[in-house]
Design a protein around this motif. Structure first.
Motif, PDB file in Angstrom:
ATOM      1  N   TRP A 151      13.576  -7.837 -14.160  1.00 50.25           N
ATOM      2  CA  TRP A 151      14.515  -8.149 -13.079  1.00 50.25           C
ATOM      3  C   TRP A 151      15.446  -6.983 -12.814  1.00 50.25           C
ATOM      4  CZ3 TRP A 151      14.145 -12.960 -10.713  1.00 50.25           C
ATOM      5  CH2 TRP A 151      13.298 -13.889 -11.344  1.00 50.25           C
ATOM      6  N   LEU A 152      15.826  -6.318 -13.888  1.00 48.75           N
ATOM      7  CA  LEU A 152      16.851  -5.283 -13.723  1.00 48.75           C
ATOM      8  C   LEU A 152      16.263  -3.949 -13.287  1.00 48.75           C
ATOM      9  CD1 LEU A 152      18.893  -6.137 -16.924  1.00 48.75           C
ATOM     10  CD2 LEU A 152      19.511  -6.692 -14.596  1.00 48.75           C
ATOM     11  N   GLU A 153      14.930  -3.811 -13.422  1.00 51.65           N
ATOM     12  CA  GLU A 153      14.332  -2.527 -13.038  1.00 51.65           C
ATOM     13  C   GLU A 153      14.317  -2.396 -11.520  1.00 51.65           C
ATOM     14  OE1 GLU A 153      10.543  -2.460 -14.886  1.00 51.65           O
ATOM     15  OE2 GLU A 153      11.219  -1.314 -16.609  1.00 51.65           O
ATOM     16  N   GLY A 154      14.424  -1.169 -11.067  1.00 51.96           N
ATOM     17  CA  GLY A 154      14.321  -0.930  -9.624  1.00 51.96           C
ATOM     18  C   GLY A 154      15.592  -1.328  -8.899  1.00 51.96           C
ATOM     19  N   GLU A 155      15.511  -1.264  -7.565  1.00 52.41           N
ATOM     20  CA  GLU A 155      16.742  -1.461  -6.781  1.00 52.41           C
ATOM     21  C   GLU A 155      16.868  -2.873  -6.245  1.00 52.41           C
ATOM     22  OE1 GLU A 155      16.821   1.469  -3.699  1.00 52.41           O
ATOM     23  OE2 GLU A 155      16.207   3.054  -5.073  1.00 52.41           O
ATOM     24  N   THR A 175       2.442 -14.761  -1.738  1.00 50.47           N
ATOM     25  CA  THR A 175       2.957 -14.490  -0.381  1.00 50.47           C
ATOM     26  C   THR A 175       3.228 -15.797   0.354  1.00 50.47           C
ATOM     27  OG1 THR A 175       0.649 -13.872  -0.103  1.00 50.47           O
ATOM     28  CG2 THR A 175       2.266 -12.160   0.306  1.00 50.47           C
ATOM     29  N   ALA A 176       2.320 -16.773   0.149  1.00 58.87           N
ATOM     30  CA  ALA A 176       2.503 -18.051   0.839  1.00 58.87           C
ATOM     31  C   ALA A 176       3.796 -18.729   0.381  1.00 58.87           C
ATOM     32  CB  ALA A 176       1.304 -18.953   0.547  1.00 58.87           C
ATOM     33  N   LEU A 177       4.021 -18.724  -0.925  1.00 59.40           N
ATOM     34  CA  LEU A 177       5.227 -19.390  -1.447  1.00 59.40           C
ATOM     35  C   LEU A 177       6.488 -18.634  -1.048  1.00 59.40           C
ATOM     36  CD1 LEU A 177       4.070 -20.418  -5.027  1.00 59.40           C
ATOM     37  CD2 LEU A 177       4.395 -21.912  -3.081  1.00 59.40           C
ATOM     38  N   LYS A 226      10.145   0.999  -5.019  1.00 51.60           N
ATOM     39  CA  LYS A 226      10.205  -0.158  -4.115  1.00 51.60           C
ATOM     40  C   LYS A 226       8.804  -0.655  -3.769  1.00 51.60           C
ATOM     41  CE  LYS A 226      14.362   1.744  -2.025  1.00 51.60           C
ATOM     42  NZ  LYS A 226      14.041   3.167  -2.088  1.00 51.60           N
ATOM     43  N   PHE A 227       7.805   0.167  -4.057  1.00 47.94           N
ATOM     44  CA  PHE A 227       6.431  -0.258  -3.774  1.00 47.94           C
ATOM     45  C   PHE A 227       5.895  -1.122  -4.927  1.00 47.94           C
ATOM     46  CE2 PHE A 227       1.792   0.269  -3.667  1.00 47.94           C
ATOM     47  CZ  PHE A 227       1.522   0.040  -2.321  1.00 47.94           C
ATOM     48  N   GLY A 228       6.632  -1.085  -6.049  1.00 46.60           N
ATOM     49  CA  GLY A 228       6.139  -1.751  -7.261  1.00 46.60           C
ATOM     50  C   GLY A 228       5.712  -3.189  -7.045  1.00 46.60           C
ATOM     51  N   GLN A 229       6.428  -3.909  -6.168  1.00 43.62           N
ATOM     52  CA  GLN A 229       6.111  -5.326  -6.028  1.00 43.62           C
ATOM     53  C   GLN A 229       4.735  -5.575  -5.411  1.00 43.62           C
ATOM     54  OE1 GLN A 229       9.090  -7.083  -3.602  1.00 43.62           O
ATOM     55  NE2 GLN A 229       8.876  -5.676  -1.933  1.00 43.62           N
ATOM     56  N   TYR A 230       4.198  -4.557  -4.698  1.00 38.71           N
ATOM     57  CA  TYR A 230       2.879  -4.772  -4.075  1.00 38.71           C
ATOM     58  C   TYR A 230       1.760  -4.250  -4.972  1.00 38.71           C
ATOM     59  CZ  TYR A 230       6.293  -4.743  -0.311  1.00 38.71           C
ATOM     60  OH  TYR A 230       7.408  -4.971   0.445  1.00 38.71           O
ATOM     61  N   ALA A 231       2.142  -3.528  -6.046  1.00 33.20           N
ATOM     62  CA  ALA A 231       1.125  -2.857  -6.861  1.00 33.20           C
ATOM     63  C   ALA A 231       0.090  -3.840  -7.393  1.00 33.20           C
ATOM     64  CB  ALA A 231       1.799  -2.116  -8.015  1.00 33.20           C
ATOM     65  N   GLY A 232       0.577  -4.970  -7.879  1.00 33.22           N
ATOM     66  CA  GLY A 232      -0.335  -5.939  -8.488  1.00 33.22           C
ATOM     67  C   GLY A 232      -1.450  -6.392  -7.548  1.00 33.22           C
ATOM     68  N   HIS A 233      -1.131  -6.493  -6.249  1.00 32.74           N
ATOM     69  CA  HIS A 233      -2.156  -6.953  -5.295  1.00 32.74           C
ATOM     70  C   HIS A 233      -3.214  -5.889  -5.095  1.00 32.74           C
ATOM     71  CE1 HIS A 233       0.417 -10.196  -4.350  1.00 32.74           C
ATOM     72  NE2 HIS A 233       1.354  -9.439  -3.830  1.00 32.74           N
ATOM     73  N   VAL A 234      -2.769  -4.654  -5.059  1.00 37.09           N
ATOM     74  CA  VAL A 234      -3.659  -3.591  -4.575  1.00 37.09           C
ATOM     75  C   VAL A 234      -4.533  -3.030  -5.693  1.00 37.09           C
ATOM     76  CG1 VAL A 234      -3.665  -1.447  -3.281  1.00 37.09           C
ATOM     77  CG2 VAL A 234      -1.782  -3.018  -3.012  1.00 37.09           C
ATOM     78  N   LYS A 258       5.433 -12.091 -15.481  1.00 34.91           N
ATOM     79  CA  LYS A 258       6.145 -10.816 -15.296  1.00 34.91           C
ATOM     80  C   LYS A 258       5.704 -10.091 -14.046  1.00 34.91           C
ATOM     81  CE  LYS A 258       7.428  -9.405 -19.897  1.00 34.91           C
ATOM     82  NZ  LYS A 258       7.010  -8.839 -21.122  1.00 34.91           N
ATOM     83  N   GLN A 259       4.370 -10.060 -13.844  1.00 34.53           N
ATOM     84  CA  GLN A 259       3.909  -9.201 -12.750  1.00 34.53           C
ATOM     85  C   GLN A 259       4.275  -9.754 -11.371  1.00 34.53           C
ATOM     86  OE1 GLN A 259       0.167  -9.615 -14.614  1.00 34.53           O
ATOM     87  NE2 GLN A 259      -0.812 -10.327 -12.765  1.00 34.53           N
ATOM     88  N   HIS A 260       4.775 -10.996 -11.349  1.00 36.52           N
ATOM     89  CA  HIS A 260       5.161 -11.539 -10.033  1.00 36.52           C
ATOM     90  C   HIS A 260       6.665 -11.464  -9.800  1.00 36.52           C
ATOM     91  CE1 HIS A 260       1.107 -12.944  -9.357  1.00 36.52           C
ATOM     92  NE2 HIS A 260       1.093 -13.519 -10.547  1.00 36.52           N
ATOM     93  N   VAL A 261       7.398 -10.874 -10.765  1.00 37.88           N
ATOM     94  CA  VAL A 261       8.861 -10.860 -10.609  1.00 37.88           C
ATOM     95  C   VAL A 261       9.265 -10.173  -9.312  1.00 37.88           C
ATOM     96  CG1 VAL A 261      10.991  -9.856 -11.511  1.00 37.88           C
ATOM     97  CG2 VAL A 261       9.450 -11.032 -13.044  1.00 37.88           C
ATOM     98  N   LYS A 262       8.654  -9.012  -9.050  1.00 33.24           N
ATOM     99  CA  LYS A 262       9.119  -8.248  -7.898  1.00 33.24           C
ATOM    100  C   LYS A 262       8.809  -8.963  -6.584  1.00 33.24           C
ATOM    101  CE  LYS A 262      10.905  -4.590  -9.816  1.00 33.24           C
ATOM    102  NZ  LYS A 262      12.151  -5.013 -10.399  1.00 33.24           N
ATOM    103  N   ASN A 263       7.588  -9.566  -6.466  1.00 34.84           N
ATOM    104  CA  ASN A 263       7.263 -10.123  -5.145  1.00 34.84           C
ATOM    105  C   ASN A 263       7.671 -11.585  -5.000  1.00 34.84           C
ATOM    106  OD1 ASN A 263       5.407 -11.021  -6.924  1.00 34.84           O
ATOM    107  ND2 ASN A 263       3.593 -10.550  -5.706  1.00 34.84           N
TER     108      ASN A 263
END
Length: 1973
Positions: free
Chosen positions: A977-981, A903-905, A354-362, A936-941
């Motif tokens: 899209w299908l990865e993760g919860e 994040t803004a959008l 569930k942390f995956g979506q923030y990984a790209g930023h950090v 791809k890397q923005h799919v989660k967030n």
């Protein structure tokens, strides 16, 4: 006591419910006994007690309850239905048994629970026990824990779910009751035994004393992996295996099997998630920004404490992560940086995926922070980034990591490389595909040359790890120019690496790769070496094919070994490699002259600048010769081209000299090592001449050669810039044309799109139209490779130009780029990214997309802009969004780094202002296109929040969101899209809009995926709740999506997931799953994806057919063979391709118009069969719909793409109807010329035509029907037969059109239906048309009814399916229709039947209302046709039955064995064998006509003729089932090749269809030579099978059960008569012996075997001479040895001993004393009972009869071998009385008794009557009297005596093969003439015999199955016919009717006409005989 006796009489189940405890006790005891006795777990007895078991265990009386528990335990253990009672019984045990004071009760209760677990009901039991833990009674709690512990200990942690138990453990440890705490401790120890330390975290908070006690216990446990000691029913075999191993003294294997159980449980899964966001300090966000570092530290410490929780609840952590990221990136205090990093680590560990979506930023921030030197900071950052890596995938963060790799700071470089190395360790070969490895290797290769040693070491480590993970084969291409030392270093590192996933992945690859490695390094060494360039030039360089090419020598130019997908080299280092090879210093003119003079003749150099053009020409010729002869290594290219450029150089005025000069340039470029330096000398001149009319072509050739030597991208760039720096428009347009062509030849790889685009824009703005046209053509070619994104660069062009560009693009739409034919050998980067990366089918296009220049826009996303987007005022928010849209629009293609924008959008997606939400969605859509696959890397967030918008209440917002999601998914593929919860979390929300949109979207996307992440299973529980949602739309969408989920997850997993549902829901869901299982499509093969993506830019190899046959059929001249690896990766097997429809390119560069010359249908071997298989296996949708949906059209398109010419397909699926007309016109033209193709694609053509039936345009419909008429005419000429698949997907839709309002169309459809009967059996057409009568359209109903009438008229009643009765009832319903036309049609159809069938019709149509009946009678009266026409009608009825025979020849020729069309057959059989024309009962009249007319000119020998004909007439009588016709007499003529005949029949015997199988066996036993081949063993098995089949009770349930039994009956007779008599007798004896020995065998079985033996005994007189008596007597001897006389007498039945005696008696009688000479095969005769028995018999018979019985046996005709033995007589009488006693056969029995009494007047039937009741005796006497009266009455009318009841049955059985066996004692003796014998048979069959019949008993009576004759054409009418015969017999003064006339007309015939008939017959036969003599 009175009461007692009352209940004692009750049945057991009522006792169990009695209110008296004694009654219940007795009931339970009896039930227990019953349960122990029932052996069959599926016995119906069990079901009686289903509802009572709960009462057994919850009985209020303790004593009774104990007994109940015992009974319940046995029940659960043995009953298959016990599982249904799980819930109620276990809850009963928990509440009413576990609280009992008696230990015995508790033990039984626990046993019952464990037994339920054993019968696979573990989940339900566990649920009830866990509920029991909440009970207030501590006894119950303790017992529940104990039960759970025992269950876990016995069944293991795979069966007993630990998570729910561990969840309640802490609560149990806090219990006040010591007993509960102690039990909790015991279960904790047991759990620890299974999962070890995973149990520690959940128990960390319990009382420390308890924890300490537990620790002490845990230490004592043995360390080995525990094994379950008890198994589920389904695993019982495993148990046996384990026991064997243990008894063998070791459990090595067992350890291996279950060793993986221990790590199976993840402690994280057992933990409860903790919610921490609400617990953050209120002022956290202020404090974290505070100036004082202490305050910031406090804030961070507060977070640190919270994130120490090992599992965190999902939530929106974006702000918290942002704050921590800021501290890491910007904070000056390093201590805080480390602290923030720790917090991030905690978050990543606690949230996992569930942390995956923030990984790209950090990630970038942490990597850049590695510039810090302090060890504790570095360590904290390392831990953080490692933890974060585990929450995402390398793919997602690769961009960020690669960006940091170019940083100047060595520490950052070092740490990044180390991070990459650590990350690689977590990867496997599949998660580290080439596409990912390529950029990483390129970056790391720079680092290994870095000046800082630590950076180099880190890079070596990373490369070494990669090598270990994916193996050398994958990495070597990237290490092409690494020197030996460094390569060794990398290998050394790779050996030290320890992988996380165990070493398997790497080692396997390494072992494989070690051998070729040296070869590879050699090749790569050569590449860099100047002198050995000749090796590397023509080869694919150091590509993955290098070793192979080394072995085979350099590949040919035309078909380079590695086509599209060869060189796996990264673009950058590949280019680098080339430049290293090719660039050479510029030489001065003097040096050049010197070098040139060394290789050129002196005169040549002197004459170069001669003023005489002829001399210059001669000089050029010499120059050319010299160049041709020169060796590559010696050719000084630069010097030579310098010479050519020397004055006059490119200003040469004479065109001949110029042409030579240009040709020489091309030669030098091809033959020498041509460098870019040399190229620059000549290119200017070439561009100058390219527009020249005479020299232009030579200039283009030279350019192409240079492009091949120096790579196209570089050459093209040079040429373009030169062309556009001069003014000559001709040169510009020709340069563009050359480039268009070159791109097609070289492929698109490496070209700089940006540079071209600016030049193309210049060209588009040119005034010269030729330049503009060439530019547009070039754009068209580029579009093939780049795809639609190319248009974005030209959106600001003038509309007129833009429309021209669009037109060009439109032309290219759907075409695939041709495979490159040049330049591949040196540099093909094209398409390599595909690799074996199975999950990323989209990769193909990415390459080209990556060539597009991307703009960095992160600097434009300022913090002001972000705050604007988040402003309170909506107008300002809108301004911000407008700005963002502007930025993206301007940039066209952007880099993935977009700063704070996501994040803004995201905030705007839930804006209260819906207009802004829509605007944001539009921006996100733009963003997806602009960023391409990197999105791809923005799919989660960002992607998942878009899905949330699907739940908006406004329709237009939802539509916009769906469009956006689709735009994203197009770029990213579905995996992200299908990865993760995330997706399952969205589905969980109970928003009906969200649910239906999301499910709809998944249902659309899932079918096309090849594989899905395992996380898809997380959506399933929510999918199930959607199936029961209140909202109907949600339910529907969920049902639609169900099959697609199942396609990826499999039925098992889905069914398992229902375990957690409520019982009612579970049943419903399981039913839906079953339904979905039937509709489940197959996963798409790999190529589908490739083919469906025309923009698949640089991957031409995708479209290459992989299988040779396909390749041959397409004229692919210049196609390189696809790289086999590539083909495998794409799953391109020929089958998969043909099913999924790949694009087969026609000639690589054909123009549009030439295109249309080839065949329009491409024959693909087995294509149609494969499609049928796919449809049968549900891999594709079944062609069945009310209106065609898009998915059907798409599917058809895909299937057609492989076998229909591309251009035709475009016409066929065009949106405009005129194109359909065009397509039909083409198809009509090609119909004759492409018969094979048409037949090969017939199923697809018919499906496409059904789509046309749904069009509204009449002209298309007319054209389609026109085509269909021609098509079916062709098919019938070709003798093709429609397959079931083709028929069922076409006929129903054609029938819809029969109801069209337009007459013309209806007429056409009827014409087509008529023609269809020639290629598809009318009987099968019938049900389809019948279905059409149910339509709402009255015209359609009327037409269908008329068509049915025509079918019956043409083909007789046989066409009526399923039975004439049912069919006519259906038709009769329409007499009462509202519509007049329908009523008339129905009446006409029934009248037609009446004309064929007479009054029989009234029986068949059942009861009608008075009104309907009167209408029908009126119509019948009016109809002119009288039933006398019947016989003629009947003629045509026959062919329908003959079809299967005559079609045998055809079947072999025409694939699927479909029934032949009746008319065709008739025609063919008549032409081939005139005498076999009409095979119809009663048709011998017509045959006689034919014979009379044909005065013997053709036939040579008459007796043969008659034999042929008459046999044939009998054939139908013999067979009871229309389908099952014996093979025709011409079978052998048709198949002179016996082997093929036998193979064919055998293939049919093995058919799954019982009818086909029986038919084939019948055919087999008709061919005597074949029948005789069957050995004893085979016959024994066959007879065993047939008899078992006859006794199988299930056959009764079949619709045609009776017919099957009759067919088998008949077959048995065939087998008995036709087989080798020794073998069959022997087989029967062995079979009898076996059946008497086997206890399981039913008495019925032995009885039937004996009846077969009696039959054989009766055949003995004829066959005795052909029998090997020695063998038979040996068999009898063995039989008597196994069954001595005493043992036989003990048998229940006296039949076996009688049978044996009868057999021996007959043998004695036939052979006389000689029989004793045949005992040769018996070893010790003295011991044999047989010899003694035979001697006794011989003596007896000599005394009695001498040789009296010879005469009687001569004709095998008498029913009994008269007086042969008393036993036989008794036996026979017993049979007769048995018949009389049975309901069905009573009349038959009486008739036989009458015959018998008449024949043997002295016979004594008293003993049989004596035992029976008075009523029965008087019944028999009365019956015999009635028969006597009947017979006497009839005897007086000699001319037309009738069929006795006995004959009715005999019809079937009299064999037709041997004349001698026909028992007809007719007085008319006309010498030994064969004819008379035959005529007798005929007459007897047809009821024309006038003396008493003493035929032998019919087979049917022999085999004890009631049967009836098959005089009727449809067996369903038989019973009614028999009764009718009897009635008519009584009505007409004892006149019996000819059964055929009865059958055909039902009207009476006077005796005179009957007599006349016979006389006529006699006369005609006489005439024939005399004319033939």
């Amino acid at each position: 006591m009175g009461d007692d006796s009352e209940w004692m009489k009750l049945p057991v189940d009522q006792k169990c419910e009695h209110k008296l405890w004694k009654a219940r006790l007795s009931g339970y005891e009896e039930a227990l006994k019953i349960f122990q006795k029932i052996k069959d777990e599926k016995s119906p007895e069990w079901s009686k007690f289903l509802g009572l078991i709960k009462k057994f265990v919850t009985d209020s009386n303790a004593v009774v309850q104990l007994k109940g528990l015992e009974a319940a335990l046995v029940y659960v253990e043995n009953a298959h239905v016990a599982g249904k009672t799980t819930g109620e019984v276990v809850s009963g045990v928990v509440s009413k048994v576990f609280n009992q004071p008696k230990a015995k009760a508790k033990e039984l209760g626990i046993e019952i629970c464990l037994m339920y677990i054993e019968i696979e009901k573990g989940e339900a039991v566990q649920e009830e026990l866990l509920k029991g833990l909440d009970n207030k009674n501590p006894k119950i709690v303790v017992a529940c824990i104990e039960t759970l512990r025992k269950a876990l200990s016995e069944f293991g942690s795979k069966i007993i779910l630990l998570k729910p138990i561990i969840k309640v453990l802490p609560k149990l440890f806090e219990s006040r009751e010591k007993a509960v705490r102690d039990e909790a401790k015991l279960i904790a120890v047991e759990i620890y035994r299974w999962i070890r330390d995973a149990l520690r975290p959940p128990l960390q908070n319990i009382n420390s004393v308890q924890l300490k006690e537990l620790e002490e216990e845990w230490v004592k446990l043995p360390t080995g992996a525990p094994k379950p000691s008890r198994f589920l029913r389904s695993q019982q075999e495993l148990e046996a295996k384990l026991e064997q191993q243990q008894s063998a003294g070791g459990d090595a294997e067992g350890g291996g099997d279950d060793g993986d159980e221990v790590p199976q449980i993840d402690a994280y899964e057992l933990l409860e998630a903790v919610e921490i966001l609400s617990k953050l300090p209120k002022d956290f966000y202020d404090k974290i920004e505070a100036k004082k570092w202490q305050e910031r530290k406090e804030a961070l410490e507060a977070v640190e404490v919270l994130v120490k929780n090992p599992k965190l609840e999902a939530g929106d952590y974006a702000d918290l992560v942002k704050a921590l990221k800021k501290v890491v990136g910007k904070d000056t205090n390093v201590m805080l940086v480390a602290l923030a990093a720790k917090c991030l680590t905690g978050l990543a560990v606690g949230l996992r995926k569930k942390f995956g979506q923030y990984a790209g930023h950090v990630v970038p921030t942490i990597l850049e922070k590695f510039k810090e030197k302090k060890p504790q900071v570095v360590q904290a950052l390392q831990e953080a980034i490692d933890a974060i890596f585990l929450t995402t995938t390398l793919q997602n963060i690769s961009e960020d990591v690669l960006a940091v790799m170019d940083n100047k700071n060595p520490t950052i470089k070092q740490q990044t490389s180390l991070f990459i190395a650590r990350s690689f360790r977590h990867c496997t070969a599949s998660t580290l595909p080439k596409s990912l490895l390529k950029p990483f290797c390129a970056a790391l290769l720079k680092h290994i040359n870095d000046s800082a040693p630590e950076v180099r070491d880190a890079a070596f480590e990373a490369l070494g790890t990669a090598l270990k993970v994916v193996g050398e084969k994958a990495v070597n291409p990237f290490l092409a120019d690494v020197d030996k030392l460094k390569l060794d270093k990398i290998k050394e590192c790779s050996e030290k690496v320890e992988l996380v996933h165990g070493k398997k992945a790497g080692l396997a690859a390494d072992k494989k790769e070690f051998k070729p490695a040296p070869g590879r390094t050699a090749a790569s060494g050569a590449a860099g070496d100047k002198d050995t360039k000749d090796i590397s030039a023509p080869k694919p360089g150091p590509s993955k094919k290098a070793p192979a090419t080394k072995a085979g020598g350099p590949p040919k130019k035309g078909k380079p070994a590695a086509s599209g997908g060869a060189g796996g080299t990264g673009t950058k280092n590949k280019k680098g490699l080339e430049t290293k090879e090719i660039v050479e210093p510029e030489l001065s003119i003097e040096v050049c002259e010197e070098k040139a003079s060394a290789v050129l003749p002196a005169t040549c150099i002197q004459l170069l600048d001669s003023s005489n053009w002829k001399e210059r020409l001669a000089c050029m010729e010499e120059f050319q010769k010299a160049v041709e002869l020169m060796d590559r290594t010696e050719m000084p290219c630069q010097a030579l081209v310098r010479m050519l450029a020397k004055k006059p150089g490119w200003k040469e005025t004479n065109f001949q000299v110029m042409q030579m000069k240009l040709h020489i340039v091309a030669l030098i470029a091809q033959k020498g090592n041509f460098s870019k330096t040399s190229a620059q000398i000549v290119l200017d001149g070439l561009v100058d001449k390219i527009g020249d009319v005479k020299c232009g072509n030579n200039a283009k050739e030279a350019m192409t050669a240079i492009a091949e030597a120096c790579m196209l991208p570089w050459t093209a760039e040079q040429v373009m810039s030169m062309a556009f720096s001069q003014k000559n428009p001709k040169n510009q347009s020709e340069t563009l044309n050359w480039l268009s062509n070159a791109i097609k030849e070289f492929g698109f790889s490496g070209l700089n799109v940006k540079a071209f685009i600016s030049n193309v824009k210049t060209a588009l703005a040119a005034t010269n139209p030729a330049v503009r046209t060439s530019a547009i053509t070039l754009l068209g070619v580029m579009y093939l490779y780049v795809g639609p994104s190319l248009r974005m660069f030209f959106e600001d062009e003038k509309p007129a130009l833009l429309s021209q560009i669009d037109a060009e693009f439109e032309k290219m739409q759907g075409q695939s780029p041709p495979a490159p034919t040049r330049g591949i050998s040196k540099h093909s980067i094209s398409g390599t990214d595909e690799g074996e990366d199975g999950d990323e089918p989209d990769e193909g296009g990415n390459d080209v997309v990556d060539l597009l220049p991307r703009t960095e826009i992160s600097d434009k996303i300022t913090s002001e802009l972000v705050s604007k987007i988040g402003d309170k005022n909506w107008k300002i928010r809108k301004e911000g969004l407008d700005e963002v849209a502007g930025i993206i629009n301007e940039a066209k293609f952007i880099q993935p780094n977009i700063g704070e924008l996501p994040t803004a959008l995201k905030g705007r997606l839930n804006d209260s202002n819906k207009i802004l939400v829509q605007q944001t969605l539009n921006i996100l859509q733009q963003l997806a296109v602009a960023m391409g696959p990197n999105i791809k890397q923005h799919v989660k967030n960002l992607g998942i929040p878009i899905i949330t918008v699907l739940g908006d209440s406004k329709n237009n917002v939802r539509a916009a969101a769906l469009a956006t999601v689709n735009a994203w998914a197009e770029q990213t593929g579905m995996k992200e899209w299908l990865e993760g919860e995330d997706l399952s979390e969205e589905l969980k929300k109970e928003n009906p809009f969200l649910r239906q949109e999301l499910l709809g979207w998944l249902a659309e996307k899932l079918p096309s995926l090849r594989s899905t992440p395992t996380d898809l299973i997380l959506c399933v529980p929510h999918l199930y709740s959607c199936l029961e949602d209140r909202n109907g739309d949600v339910r529907k969408k969920a049902q639609d999506a169900l099959p697609f989920f199942m396609m990826h997850l499999g039925y098992e997993k889905m069914a398992k997931a229902t375990g957690k549902l409520k019982p009612t829901s579970k049943d419903q869901v399981l039913a839906m799953l079953e339904k979905a299982k039937a509709n489940m499509p197959a996963k798409p093969a790999a190529s589908a994806k490739a083919a469906s993506k025309p923009m698949g830019g640089s991957a031409p190899a995708k479209f290459q057919p992989a299988s040779a046959p396909v390749e041959d059929s397409v004229s692919s001249t210049v196609e390189p063979k696809p790289d086999p690896k590539k083909a495998k990766a794409l799953g391109v097997s020929s089958k998969a391709k043909s099913a999924q429809g790949k694009k087969v390119p026609s000639k690589t560069s054909l123009k549009e118009d030439e295109d249309k010359s080839g065949p329009i249908f491409i024959v693909i071997p087995n294509g149609k069969e494969q499609r049928m298989k796919d449809e049968k296996g549900l891999k594709v949708l079944k062609w069945n719909f009310t209106t065609p949906r898009d998915e059907y059209i798409e599917q058809l398109k895909t299937q057609m793409s492989s076998c229909v010419a591309k251009w035709l397909q475009d016409e066929m699926f065009h949106s405009d109807f005129q194109h359909h007309n065009k397509a039909l016109a083409v198809m009509v033209d090609h119909l004759e010329s492409e018969k094979e193709g048409v037949i090969g694609c017939l199923d697809l053509i018919l499906k496409w035509l059904t789509l046309r039936f749904f069009d509204t345009n009449t002209s298309v419909l007319m054209k389609a029907l026109e085509y269909l008429k021609l098509l079916f005419t062709l098919l019938s000429e070709e003798e093709y037969h429609l397959t079931e698949n083709e028929a069922s997907s076409f006929i129903p839709y054609l029938i819809l059109k029969v109801g069209e309002p337009k007459d013309v169309i209806r007429k056409d459809v009827r014409a087509i239906l008529n023609r269809m009967c020639l290629v598809y059996p009318a009987s099968k057409m019938f049900p389809f048309i019948m279905e059409g009568t149910k339509s709402k359209n009255s015209k359609q109903r009327a037409e269908c009814l008329e068509e049915l009438g025509c079918l019956v008229e043409s083909y007789g009643m046989n066409v009526c399916q399923p039975t004439p009765g049912k069919a006519l009832k259906e038709i009769a319903i329409h007499i009462g229709d509202r519509d007049n036309a329908v009523r008339n049609a129905a009446l006409n159809t029934i009248v037609t039947v009446y004309n064929v069938h007479g009054d029989q019709v009234f029986k068949l149509i059942g009861t009608l209302s008075e009104k309907d009946m009167s209408m029908l009678e009126e119509r019948i009266k009016r109809s002119a046709k009288r039933p006398s026409a019947a016989p003629i009608k009947q003629v045509e009825e026959r062919p329908q039955r003959t079809q299967s025979i005559n079609s045998n020849a055809n079947m072999l020729r025409k694939g699927p064995a479909e029934d032949m069309s009746s008319k065709l057959n008739q025609a063919r059989s008549m032409s081939g064998h005139p005498e076999a024309a009409q095979m119809v009962r009663r048709e011998f009249q017509l045959d006689l006509d034919e014979i009379e007319n044909d005065n013997g000119t053709v036939r040579c020998e008459m007796p043969e003729l008659v034999q042929h004909k008459l046999d044939d007439i009998f054939e139908p009588v013999l067979i009871p089932e229309p389908k099952i016709r014996a093979v025709s007499p011409h079978f052998d003529d048709m198949h002179s090749n016996t082997a093929s005949t036998i193979n064919f029949i055998i293939s049919q015997v093995a058919s799954g269809d019982i009818n086909t199988s029986i038919q084939a066996l019948t055919q087999l036993f008709q061919i005597e030579s074949l029948a005789r081949e069957a050995s004893t063993g085979v016959l024994k098995d066959l007879m065993h099978g047939l008899i078992t089949l006859m006794l199988d009770s299930r056959i009764e349930d079949l619709e045609e059960g009776q017919q099957v039994i009759r067919s088998v009956n008949l077959l048995v007779v065939k087998v008995l008569e036709k087989s080798d008599q020794t073998n069959i007798l022997s087989a029967l004896l062995v079979l009898l012996q076996d059946s008497l020995l086997a206890t399981a065998s039913s008495p019925k079985f032995s009885e039937l075997v004996m009846k077969c033996l009696w039959r054989m005994v009766r055949l003995l007189p004829d066959t005795i001479n052909s029998i090997n008596l020695d063998r038979i007597l040996l068999d009898i001897h063995i039989f008597m040895k196994v069954f001595p006389k005493e043992k036989l007498k003990q048998c229940k039945s006296e039949f076996p001993i009688r049978t044996l005696k009868t057999l021996l008696h007959t043998l004695c009688k036939l052979k006389g004393p000689k029989i004793l000479d045949h005992l040769t095969m018996i070893d010790n005769k003295n011991e044999s009972e047989l010899e003694a028995h035979l001697c006794r018999m011989m003596k007896h018979s000599m005394d009695q009869t001498g040789s009296k019985s010879d005469k009687e046996t001569e004709k095998g005709a008498s029913r009994i071998d008269e007086k042969s033995s008393k036993a036989k007589v008794n036996d026979f009488l017993a049979e007769i009385f048995k018949k009389i006693g049975s309901k069905e056969n009573t009349k038959e029995g009486l008739a036989e008794l009458y015959e018998y009494k008449k024949k043997y007047s002295d016979a004594d039937i008293e003993p049989f009557l004596k035992n029976s009741s008075q009523f029965f005796q008087s019944y028999v006497e009365r019956g015999l009297r009635v028969i006597e009266m009947e017979r006497e009455g009839k005897g007086r009318i000699p001319s037309s005596t009738g069929i006795s009841p006995q004959t009715e049955v005999t019809c079937m059985s009299a064999p037709t093969s041997t004349v001698s066996s026909i028992g007809n004692t007719n007085g008319e003796e006309v010498g030994p003439s064969v004819y008379l014998e035959r005529l007798k048979i005929l007459r007897q069959r047809c009821g024309l015999d006038n003396t008493k019949q003493d035929d032998r008993p019919p087979l049917t009576s022999l085999l004890s199955k009631p049967a009836v004759p098959t005089v009727a054409s449809s067996t369903d009418m038989l019973h009614s016919k028999l009764s009718q015969l009897r009635e008519s017999r009584e009505q007409h003064q004892h006149l019996d009717l000819d059964s055929h006339q009865t059958h055909s007309s039902g009207t009476t015939t006077t005796s005179s006409s009957s007599t006349a008939n016979i006389d006529d017959l006699k006369k005609r036969l006489e005439r024939i005989k005399s004319s033939r003599k």
